[in-house]
Design a protein around this motif. Sequence first.
Motif, PDB file in Angstrom:
ATOM      1  N   PHE A 209      -1.089  11.717  36.364  1.00 52.04           N
ATOM      2  CA  PHE A 209      -0.237  12.283  37.415  1.00 52.04           C
ATOM      3  C   PHE A 209       0.233  11.197  38.385  1.00 52.04           C
ATOM      4  O   PHE A 209       1.388  11.226  38.841  1.00 52.04           O
ATOM      5  CB  PHE A 209      -0.975  13.378  38.172  1.00 52.04           C
ATOM      6  N   ALA A 210      -0.636  10.240  38.704  1.00 54.93           N
ATOM      7  CA  ALA A 210      -0.224   9.137  39.571  1.00 54.93           C
ATOM      8  C   ALA A 210       0.939   8.376  38.940  1.00 54.93           C
ATOM      9  O   ALA A 210       1.888   7.970  39.641  1.00 54.93           O
ATOM     10  CB  ALA A 210      -1.404   8.204  39.829  1.00 54.93           C
ATOM     11  N   ASP A 211       0.888   8.195  37.620  1.00 55.59           N
ATOM     12  CA  ASP A 211       2.011   7.524  36.936  1.00 55.59           C
ATOM     13  C   ASP A 211       3.292   8.341  37.062  1.00 55.59           C
ATOM     14  O   ASP A 211       4.391   7.790  37.249  1.00 55.59           O
ATOM     15  CB  ASP A 211       1.678   7.319  35.460  1.00 55.59           C
ATOM     16  N   LEU A 212       3.152   9.674  36.973  1.00 59.64           N
ATOM     17  CA  LEU A 212       4.338  10.528  37.046  1.00 59.64           C
ATOM     18  C   LEU A 212       4.885  10.636  38.469  1.00 59.64           C
ATOM     19  O   LEU A 212       6.060  10.958  38.653  1.00 59.64           O
ATOM     20  CB  LEU A 212       4.004  11.927  36.513  1.00 59.64           C
ATOM     21  N   VAL A 213       4.036  10.389  39.470  1.00 60.90           N
ATOM     22  CA  VAL A 213       4.542  10.331  40.844  1.00 60.90           C
ATOM     23  C   VAL A 213       5.530   9.175  40.966  1.00 60.90           C
ATOM     24  O   VAL A 213       6.588   9.299  41.610  1.00 60.90           O
ATOM     25  CB  VAL A 213       3.372  10.159  41.835  1.00 60.90           C
ATOM     26  N   GLU A 214       5.181   8.077  40.341  1.00 54.61           N
ATOM     27  CA  GLU A 214       6.063   6.896  40.409  1.00 54.61           C
ATOM     28  C   GLU A 214       7.275   7.045  39.502  1.00 54.61           C
ATOM     29  O   GLU A 214       8.393   6.690  39.876  1.00 54.61           O
ATOM     30  CB  GLU A 214       5.273   5.646  40.019  1.00 54.61           C
ATOM     31  N   ARG A 215       7.055   7.577  38.297  1.00 49.30           N
ATOM     32  CA  ARG A 215       8.161   7.742  37.340  1.00 49.30           C
ATOM     33  C   ARG A 215       8.115   9.171  36.817  1.00 49.30           C
ATOM     34  O   ARG A 215       7.406   9.460  35.835  1.00 49.30           O
ATOM     35  CB  ARG A 215       8.019   6.746  36.190  1.00 49.30           C
ATOM     36  N   PRO A 216       8.814  10.113  37.464  1.00 48.17           N
ATOM     37  CA  PRO A 216       8.750  11.530  37.074  1.00 48.17           C
ATOM     38  C   PRO A 216       9.125  11.731  35.615  1.00 48.17           C
ATOM     39  O   PRO A 216       9.955  11.014  35.050  1.00 48.17           O
ATOM     40  CB  PRO A 216       9.759  12.201  38.003  1.00 48.17           C
ATOM     41  N   GLY A 217       8.492  12.699  34.998  1.00 46.18           N
ATOM     42  CA  GLY A 217       8.753  13.024  33.602  1.00 46.18           C
ATOM     43  C   GLY A 217       7.681  13.956  33.085  1.00 46.18           C
ATOM     44  O   GLY A 217       6.790  14.386  33.821  1.00 46.18           O
ATOM     45  N   PRO A 218       7.716  14.274  31.787  1.00 48.62           N
ATOM     46  CA  PRO A 218       6.704  15.168  31.207  1.00 48.62           C
ATOM     47  C   PRO A 218       5.378  14.422  30.997  1.00 48.62           C
ATOM     48  O   PRO A 218       5.349  13.183  30.966  1.00 48.62           O
ATOM     49  CB  PRO A 218       7.331  15.572  29.868  1.00 48.62           C
ATOM     50  N   PRO A 219       4.285  15.135  30.861  1.00 48.68           N
ATOM     51  CA  PRO A 219       3.008  14.481  30.577  1.00 48.68           C
ATOM     52  C   PRO A 219       3.092  13.728  29.256  1.00 48.68           C
ATOM     53  O   PRO A 219       3.747  14.176  28.311  1.00 48.68           O
ATOM     54  CB  PRO A 219       2.008  15.641  30.481  1.00 48.68           C
ATOM     55  N   PRO A 220       2.443  12.575  29.137  1.00 46.37           N
ATOM     56  CA  PRO A 220       2.497  11.804  27.889  1.00 46.37           C
ATOM     57  C   PRO A 220       1.838  12.551  26.737  1.00 46.37           C
ATOM     58  O   PRO A 220       0.919  13.357  26.931  1.00 46.37           O
ATOM     59  CB  PRO A 220       1.736  10.521  28.232  1.00 46.37           C
ATOM     60  N   ALA A 221       2.297  12.245  25.525  1.00 43.81           N
ATOM     61  CA  ALA A 221       1.804  12.955  24.340  1.00 43.81           C
ATOM     62  C   ALA A 221       0.310  12.749  24.131  1.00 43.81           C
ATOM     63  O   ALA A 221      -0.396  13.673  23.723  1.00 43.81           O
ATOM     64  CB  ALA A 221       2.583  12.495  23.106  1.00 43.81           C
ATOM     65  N   ASP A 222      -0.187  11.524  24.405  1.00 44.13           N
ATOM     66  CA  ASP A 222      -1.607  11.294  24.170  1.00 44.13           C
ATOM     67  C   ASP A 222      -2.479  12.097  25.139  1.00 44.13           C
ATOM     68  O   ASP A 222      -3.587  12.515  24.799  1.00 44.13           O
ATOM     69  CB  ASP A 222      -1.944   9.801  24.243  1.00 44.13           C
ATOM     70  N   LEU A 223      -1.982  12.359  26.347  1.00 43.20           N
ATOM     71  CA  LEU A 223      -2.733  13.181  27.297  1.00 43.20           C
ATOM     72  C   LEU A 223      -2.780  14.631  26.821  1.00 43.20           C
ATOM     73  O   LEU A 223      -3.827  15.283  26.897  1.00 43.20           O
ATOM     74  CB  LEU A 223      -2.091  13.104  28.686  1.00 43.20           C
ATOM     75  N   LEU A 224      -1.658  15.135  26.309  1.00 42.76           N
ATOM     76  CA  LEU A 224      -1.638  16.508  25.800  1.00 42.76           C
ATOM     77  C   LEU A 224      -2.578  16.638  24.600  1.00 42.76           C
ATOM     78  O   LEU A 224      -3.279  17.650  24.458  1.00 42.76           O
ATOM     79  CB  LEU A 224      -0.212  16.902  25.421  1.00 42.76           C
ATOM     80  N   ALA A 225      -2.613  15.611  23.750  1.00 39.63           N
ATOM     81  CA  ALA A 225      -3.525  15.642  22.596  1.00 39.63           C
ATOM     82  C   ALA A 225      -4.986  15.665  23.061  1.00 39.63           C
ATOM     83  O   ALA A 225      -5.824  16.357  22.482  1.00 39.63           O
ATOM     84  CB  ALA A 225      -3.271  14.432  21.698  1.00 39.63           C
ATOM     85  N   PHE A 226      -5.264  14.897  24.124  1.00 39.67           N
ATOM     86  CA  PHE A 226      -6.629  14.877  24.678  1.00 39.67           C
ATOM     87  C   PHE A 226      -7.024  16.273  25.146  1.00 39.67           C
ATOM     88  O   PHE A 226      -8.139  16.745  24.874  1.00 39.67           O
ATOM     89  CB  PHE A 226      -6.702  13.883  25.841  1.00 39.67           C
ATOM     90  N   PHE A 227      -6.128  16.972  25.837  1.00 38.86           N
ATOM     91  CA  PHE A 227      -6.477  18.294  26.355  1.00 38.86           C
ATOM     92  C   PHE A 227      -6.489  19.359  25.253  1.00 38.86           C
ATOM     93  O   PHE A 227      -7.172  20.373  25.392  1.00 38.86           O
ATOM     94  CB  PHE A 227      -5.565  18.668  27.526  1.00 38.86           C
ATOM     95  N   ARG A 228      -5.757  19.137  24.155  1.00 36.91           N
ATOM     96  CA  ARG A 228      -5.918  20.035  23.007  1.00 36.91           C
ATOM     97  C   ARG A 228      -7.336  19.914  22.441  1.00 36.91           C
ATOM     98  O   ARG A 228      -7.973  20.913  22.118  1.00 36.91           O
ATOM     99  CB  ARG A 228      -4.887  19.714  21.915  1.00 36.91           C
ATOM    100  N   ARG A 229      -7.820  18.671  22.356  1.00 33.87           N
ATOM    101  CA  ARG A 229      -9.188  18.464  21.877  1.00 33.87           C
ATOM    102  C   ARG A 229     -10.199  19.064  22.861  1.00 33.87           C
ATOM    103  O   ARG A 229     -11.234  19.609  22.460  1.00 33.87           O
ATOM    104  CB  ARG A 229      -9.468  16.977  21.666  1.00 33.87           C
ATOM    105  N   ALA A 230      -9.886  18.952  24.159  1.00 33.04           N
ATOM    106  CA  ALA A 230     -10.777  19.551  25.167  1.00 33.04           C
ATOM    107  C   ALA A 230     -10.847  21.060  25.003  1.00 33.04           C
ATOM    108  O   ALA A 230     -11.924  21.673  25.141  1.00 33.04           O
ATOM    109  CB  ALA A 230     -10.300  19.185  26.571  1.00 33.04           C
ATOM    110  N   GLY A 231      -9.702  21.693  24.700  1.00 36.91           N
ATOM    111  CA  GLY A 231      -9.691  23.136  24.479  1.00 36.91           C
ATOM    112  C   GLY A 231     -10.548  23.525  23.288  1.00 36.91           C
ATOM    113  O   GLY A 231     -11.295  24.503  23.332  1.00 36.91           O
ATOM    114  N   ALA A 232     -10.464  22.736  22.206  1.00 34.04           N
ATOM    115  CA  ALA A 232     -11.294  23.008  21.029  1.00 34.04           C
ATOM    116  C   ALA A 232     -12.771  22.855  21.368  1.00 34.04           C
ATOM    117  O   ALA A 232     -13.614  23.653  20.936  1.00 34.04           O
ATOM    118  CB  ALA A 232     -10.909  22.069  19.886  1.00 34.04           C
TER     119      ALA A 232
END
Length: 423
Positions: free
Chosen positions: A68-91
Amino acid sequence: MRAPGNAVEPDLDRDAGVRGLLAGALRAAVPAIVAETVEEVRREIPAYAAPDCRDALELAAGCALGAFADLVERPGPPPADLLAFFRRAGAAEVQEGRPASALQNAANVATRVAVRHLSRVADTLDAEVPPGLYGQVVSALFPFLNRLMAAVAQGRAEASRDPAAMLLRRRRALLGALLARPETEPRRIAGLAQEARWPLPARAAAVALAPGTGPARLRAFPPQVLDGRHLPEPCLIVPDPRDPAHRRTLAPLLAGLTAAVGPAVEPAALGKSLAWARQALALALDGTLGGPGGAPPREGPIIAADHAPTLAVLRHRDLVEHSARRRLNPLLRLRPNRRTQYARTLEAMLECGFNASAAAARLHVHPQTVRLRLRKLDELFGAEIHDPSLHVELLMALRLWLATARPDGQPDWFENGVASTHA
């Protein structure tokens, strides 16, 4: 004259600069935010109270806040590797048996803490943060977390279709029903046991495990054992340990674990078995419970039934204390460092029917030593210790004394009397 399209460029440049400063300050604050988030999550959400949850929470919060700190500086969608990490967290949440609401509630706590810190970070910047820009940054936090929670939901959905994860969920649902207070209906337990492929025994026992005995200590258990190491107070359910066949498997099963085994009961009453096991474990961990006759604890788990008198006395401590202050007052005529020794001798003599040889074997001393002590006890207590009608009361009082005595004298709760002499 400037072209109309260039009129906002200084504002864009200023916003970009302030975003960079804000992002940098937020990155510097990430460790503090993560620490506060983890503490609040573990305090407010019981599903994450176990010590083994701390590392996973720190990792998830650190990854999310750093991104999120990175996105404060450069707005955009969450990076793909972060979404993959949270998919694994859900599992992983499914595999751990936690409900979908647990991680969502944790995300709500994290949002609250992050907004609180973001305001502080903005206040400490040398550059002024325009209200509009600050509002944009705070507003961006919510869709960011929604994207992460959508990834978690996707991971949960994928894991829920896994037969192994489904079986684990059913076994944990069964465990919850077995330990529920008030007791779950036997018919309901039978249905859950069938779904969980747990061979329903006539009697079983709960095993309390020391704090910290969690999933990090991986150990495969046979199907008849229900694994509760994911709970804040870890435990197991095992078949009746009084059965010789089950007893032979119990020792290697618990090898190296600090544990206490509760009484064998019908499955619906396992919550009571666990309560006794946890009381025995707590007393063993603080040094109150030893082996028979005050000997050091034996190898292997504490068997709660072996200490039933002490556990029962401690559960009704106020009443027993009242009796003990009256019945054991003669011990105050001994020197403080001899009182517990004589209390232990009197306990052994009462339990052994005043057979000096049997008491000596239990105390690991010579029979003549016991006889000498008995003469002193006769002098202190008189005929009272030979009155069968008082033996149960004396034994309860002695159990409490020996369970709570300081090494150098009587227990803290014992009211000192006036001793005329010290032997």
